[in-house]
Design a protein around this motif. Structure first.
Motif, PDB file in Angstrom:
ATOM      1  N   LEU A 119     -30.910  -4.976 -25.901  1.00  0.00           N
ATOM      2  CA  LEU A 119     -30.867  -4.079 -24.742  1.00  0.00           C
ATOM      3  C   LEU A 119     -31.485  -4.755 -23.535  1.00  0.00           C
ATOM      4  O   LEU A 119     -32.633  -5.197 -23.575  1.00  0.00           O
ATOM      5  N   THR A 120     -30.703  -4.831 -22.458  1.00  0.00           N
ATOM      6  CA  THR A 120     -31.176  -5.350 -21.184  1.00  0.00           C
ATOM      7  C   THR A 120     -31.258  -4.194 -20.198  1.00  0.00           C
ATOM      8  O   THR A 120     -30.323  -3.397 -20.087  1.00  0.00           O
ATOM      9  N   LEU A 121     -32.358  -4.102 -19.475  1.00  0.00           N
ATOM     10  CA  LEU A 121     -32.545  -3.064 -18.456  1.00  0.00           C
ATOM     11  C   LEU A 121     -32.629  -3.734 -17.094  1.00  0.00           C
ATOM     12  O   LEU A 121     -33.434  -4.643 -16.894  1.00  0.00           O
ATOM     13  N   SER A 122     -31.770  -3.276 -16.164  1.00  0.00           N
ATOM     14  CA  SER A 122     -31.660  -3.922 -14.854  1.00  0.00           C
ATOM     15  C   SER A 122     -31.514  -2.898 -13.736  1.00  0.00           C
ATOM     16  O   SER A 122     -31.282  -1.707 -13.977  1.00  0.00           O
ATOM     17  N   GLY A 123     -31.618  -3.396 -12.518  1.00  0.00           N
ATOM     18  CA  GLY A 123     -31.382  -2.597 -11.315  1.00  0.00           C
ATOM     19  C   GLY A 123     -30.551  -3.418 -10.347  1.00  0.00           C
ATOM     20  O   GLY A 123     -29.453  -3.848 -10.664  1.00  0.00           O
ATOM     21  N   HIS A 124     -31.078  -3.606  -9.130  1.00  0.00           N
ATOM     22  CA  HIS A 124     -30.530  -4.512  -8.116  1.00  0.00           C
ATOM     23  C   HIS A 124     -29.310  -3.987  -7.365  1.00  0.00           C
ATOM     24  O   HIS A 124     -29.199  -4.152  -6.152  1.00  0.00           O
ATOM     25  N   THR A 125     -28.383  -3.353  -8.048  1.00  0.00           N
ATOM     26  CA  THR A 125     -27.121  -2.974  -7.410  1.00  0.00           C
ATOM     27  C   THR A 125     -27.214  -1.709  -6.558  1.00  0.00           C
ATOM     28  O   THR A 125     -26.359  -1.465  -5.717  1.00  0.00           O
ATOM     29  N   HIS A 126     -28.227  -0.876  -6.810  1.00  0.00           N
ATOM     30  CA  HIS A 126     -28.349   0.457  -6.185  1.00  0.00           C
ATOM     31  C   HIS A 126     -27.158   1.343  -6.532  1.00  0.00           C
ATOM     32  O   HIS A 126     -26.939   2.371  -5.891  1.00  0.00           O
ATOM     33  N   GLY A 127     -26.351   0.921  -7.511  1.00  0.00           N
ATOM     34  CA  GLY A 127     -25.142   1.662  -7.849  1.00  0.00           C
ATOM     35  C   GLY A 127     -24.094   1.602  -6.757  1.00  0.00           C
ATOM     36  O   GLY A 127     -23.083   2.306  -6.802  1.00  0.00           O
ATOM     37  N   GLY A 128     -24.329   0.742  -5.759  1.00  0.00           N
ATOM     38  CA  GLY A 128     -23.449   0.662  -4.596  1.00  0.00           C
ATOM     39  C   GLY A 128     -24.080   1.307  -3.366  1.00  0.00           C
ATOM     40  O   GLY A 128     -23.733   0.984  -2.239  1.00  0.00           O
ATOM     41  N   GLN A 129     -24.980   2.270  -3.594  1.00  0.00           N
ATOM     42  CA  GLN A 129     -25.700   3.031  -2.558  1.00  0.00           C
ATOM     43  C   GLN A 129     -24.790   3.956  -1.759  1.00  0.00           C
ATOM     44  O   GLN A 129     -25.105   5.117  -1.536  1.00  0.00           O
ATOM     45  N   ILE A 130     -23.638   3.443  -1.316  1.00  0.00           N
ATOM     46  CA  ILE A 130     -22.654   4.277  -0.615  1.00  0.00           C
ATOM     47  C   ILE A 130     -21.323   4.115  -1.332  1.00  0.00           C
ATOM     48  O   ILE A 130     -20.761   3.019  -1.373  1.00  0.00           O
ATOM     49  N   ARG A 131     -20.816   5.201  -1.917  1.00  0.00           N
ATOM     50  CA  ARG A 131     -19.574   5.136  -2.690  1.00  0.00           C
ATOM     51  C   ARG A 131     -18.650   6.249  -2.203  1.00  0.00           C
ATOM     52  O   ARG A 131     -18.892   7.427  -2.453  1.00  0.00           O
ATOM     53  N   PHE A 132     -17.591   5.879  -1.515  1.00  0.00           N
ATOM     54  CA  PHE A 132     -16.704   6.882  -0.939  1.00  0.00           C
ATOM     55  C   PHE A 132     -15.769   7.485  -1.970  1.00  0.00           C
ATOM     56  O   PHE A 132     -15.494   8.673  -1.954  1.00  0.00           O
ATOM     57  N   THR A 133     -15.265   6.679  -2.879  1.00  0.00           N
ATOM     58  CA  THR A 133     -14.363   7.182  -3.916  1.00  0.00           C
ATOM     59  C   THR A 133     -14.602   6.394  -5.189  1.00  0.00           C
ATOM     60  O   THR A 133     -15.112   5.280  -5.164  1.00  0.00           O
ATOM     61  N   GLU A 134     -14.204   6.984  -6.311  1.00  0.00           N
ATOM     62  CA  GLU A 134     -14.298   6.269  -7.575  1.00  0.00           C
ATOM     63  C   GLU A 134     -13.410   5.031  -7.557  1.00  0.00           C
ATOM     64  O   GLU A 134     -13.738   3.995  -8.104  1.00  0.00           O
ATOM     65  N   TYR A 135     -12.265   5.148  -6.887  1.00  0.00           N
ATOM     66  CA  TYR A 135     -11.357   4.007  -6.822  1.00  0.00           C
ATOM     67  C   TYR A 135     -12.010   2.869  -6.063  1.00  0.00           C
ATOM     68  O   TYR A 135     -11.992   1.721  -6.487  1.00  0.00           O
ATOM     69  N   GLN A 136     -12.644   3.203  -4.941  1.00  0.00           N
ATOM     70  CA  GLN A 136     -13.260   2.166  -4.131  1.00  0.00           C
ATOM     71  C   GLN A 136     -14.410   1.495  -4.875  1.00  0.00           C
ATOM     72  O   GLN A 136     -14.649   0.306  -4.713  1.00  0.00           O
ATOM     73  N   SER A 137     -15.113   2.279  -5.727  1.00  0.00           N
ATOM     74  CA  SER A 137     -16.261   1.722  -6.418  1.00  0.00           C
ATOM     75  C   SER A 137     -15.870   0.570  -7.333  1.00  0.00           C
ATOM     76  O   SER A 137     -16.692  -0.268  -7.677  1.00  0.00           O
ATOM     77  N   ARG A 138     -14.611   0.496  -7.728  1.00  0.00           N
ATOM     78  CA  ARG A 138     -14.171  -0.598  -8.582  1.00  0.00           C
ATOM     79  C   ARG A 138     -14.232  -1.942  -7.862  1.00  0.00           C
ATOM     80  O   ARG A 138     -14.210  -2.997  -8.478  1.00  0.00           O
ATOM     81  N   PHE A 139     -14.287  -1.913  -6.546  1.00  0.00           N
ATOM     82  CA  PHE A 139     -14.268  -3.146  -5.782  1.00  0.00           C
ATOM     83  C   PHE A 139     -15.646  -3.552  -5.280  1.00  0.00           C
ATOM     84  O   PHE A 139     -15.784  -4.432  -4.462  1.00  0.00           O
ATOM     85  N   LEU A 140     -16.694  -2.884  -5.814  1.00  0.00           N
ATOM     86  CA  LEU A 140     -18.050  -3.266  -5.464  1.00  0.00           C
ATOM     87  C   LEU A 140     -18.369  -4.628  -6.054  1.00  0.00           C
ATOM     88  O   LEU A 140     -17.860  -4.996  -7.111  1.00  0.00           O
ATOM     89  N   PRO A 141     -19.237  -5.417  -5.424  1.00  0.00           N
ATOM     90  CA  PRO A 141     -19.716  -6.628  -6.077  1.00  0.00           C
ATOM     91  C   PRO A 141     -20.355  -6.262  -7.407  1.00  0.00           C
ATOM     92  O   PRO A 141     -20.953  -5.199  -7.550  1.00  0.00           O
ATOM     93  N   ARG A 142     -20.225  -7.133  -8.414  1.00  0.00           N
ATOM     94  CA  ARG A 142     -20.739  -6.882  -9.750  1.00  0.00           C
ATOM     95  C   ARG A 142     -20.191  -5.558 -10.283  1.00  0.00           C
ATOM     96  O   ARG A 142     -20.895  -4.764 -10.885  1.00  0.00           O
TER      97      ARG A 142
END
Length: 291
Positions: free
Chosen positions: A219-242
């Protein structure tokens, strides 16, 4: 829109519909205003994510172990102590067995190190608090961050590990230094572990996961991404870095990674469809294994 025209020597004012070209601009302005208000409010709207994680090598006596995971606190002008204190109070109410922090305690200024370490040190758990450092900690003052955390009862794991024992069971508990700072040494963090024992790793950046899988980390526990912080749509979230490890639980074989959205913000003090997160991770003994 008001207009004026001269009739019989007098000026007459009357209300006329806005020109077609103005309507979309007004609608855009209203929409942006609503978005800004909601996004600012969401940045302080803490969410508890309760997740059970099946682990084949978890000792039977540790089945049900509760871990509170916080990351990306980012104490700064954008994330104040009131918000961080609220997160600590809520996390403490979950009665965790263990607390982990996965980096980015501050954003850029060293004056924020001491206050945030003092607040986080109040988070009580049965078996203590542990942490690793993030890229923003390195960009500020990593030695001062580590020292302040240690002074407040939070053990900082920097490319090291140890055999954690509680309730008659044990596992290898490790932490690596930050990837973007070029300081990650997974081999050093796992040195001394037994091949067949469960391994739990703290790593700020989830990019380490592929290597962790190869080294048999459960099990690895991480952060860093903020989950994207701003996510307009689920579709768009697929194109986030990482995008594969933007947030949540992911698995590969018998290895798992949980990436929390964190509780702070950077660049702008807003979140949208991505609220700040306190992760309550419950470890469960599983019979299936791939190692």
């Amino acid at each position: 829109m008001w207009t004026s025209r001269k009739r019989d020597g007098r000026f007459i004012r009357r209300l006329v519909p806005a020109a077609d070209g103005e309507r979309p601009l007004r609608s855009l302005a209203a929409g942006l205003s609503r978005f800004a208000k909601y996004a600012v409010e969401e940045a302080t709207r803490l969410s508890v994510e309760r997740v059970e994680i099946p682990l084949a090598r978890l000792p039977k006596k540790l089945d049900g172990l509760k871990i509170v995971h916080l990351s990306d606190v980012h104490h700064s002008p954008l994330t104040d102590l009131e918000h961080i204190s609220s997160a600590v109070r809520l996390a403490t109410s979950l009665e965790p067995d263990l607390v982990v922090f996965t980096g980015d305690f501050v954003s850029h200024q060293a004056k924020y190190i001491g206050p945030v370490a003092a607040v986080l040190g109040r988070l009580y758990s049965r078996f203590g608090s542990f942490a690793c450092l993030g890229n923003h900690d390195h960009w500020t003052d990593p030695e001062a961050v580590a020292a302040s955390l240690e002074n407040n009862g939070i053990r900082v794991l920097i490319n090291e590990g140890f055999r954690f024992t509680c309730e008659g069971g044990s596992f290898w508990f490790a932490g690596v230094d930050d990837y973007l700072a070029g300081r990650t040494d997974l081999e050093a963090a796992l040195r001394g572990s037994f091949p067949d024992e469960m391994k739990l790793l703290l790593a700020h950046n989830p990019v380490i996961f592929r290597k962790a899988v190869r080294r048999g980390v459960d099990l690895t526990l991480s952060g860093h991404t903020h989950g994207g912080q701003i996510r307009f749509t689920e579709y768009q979230s697929r194109f986030l870095p990482r995008r594969r490890f933007a947030a949540g639980l992911h698995s590969r074989g018998g290895s798992h990674i949980y990436v929390t959205r964190g509780i702070g913000t950077v660049v702008v003090p807003i979140r949208f469809q991505c609220p700040p997160e306190i992760s309550l991770l419950i470890l469960r003994r599983s019979e299936w294994r791939a190692f």
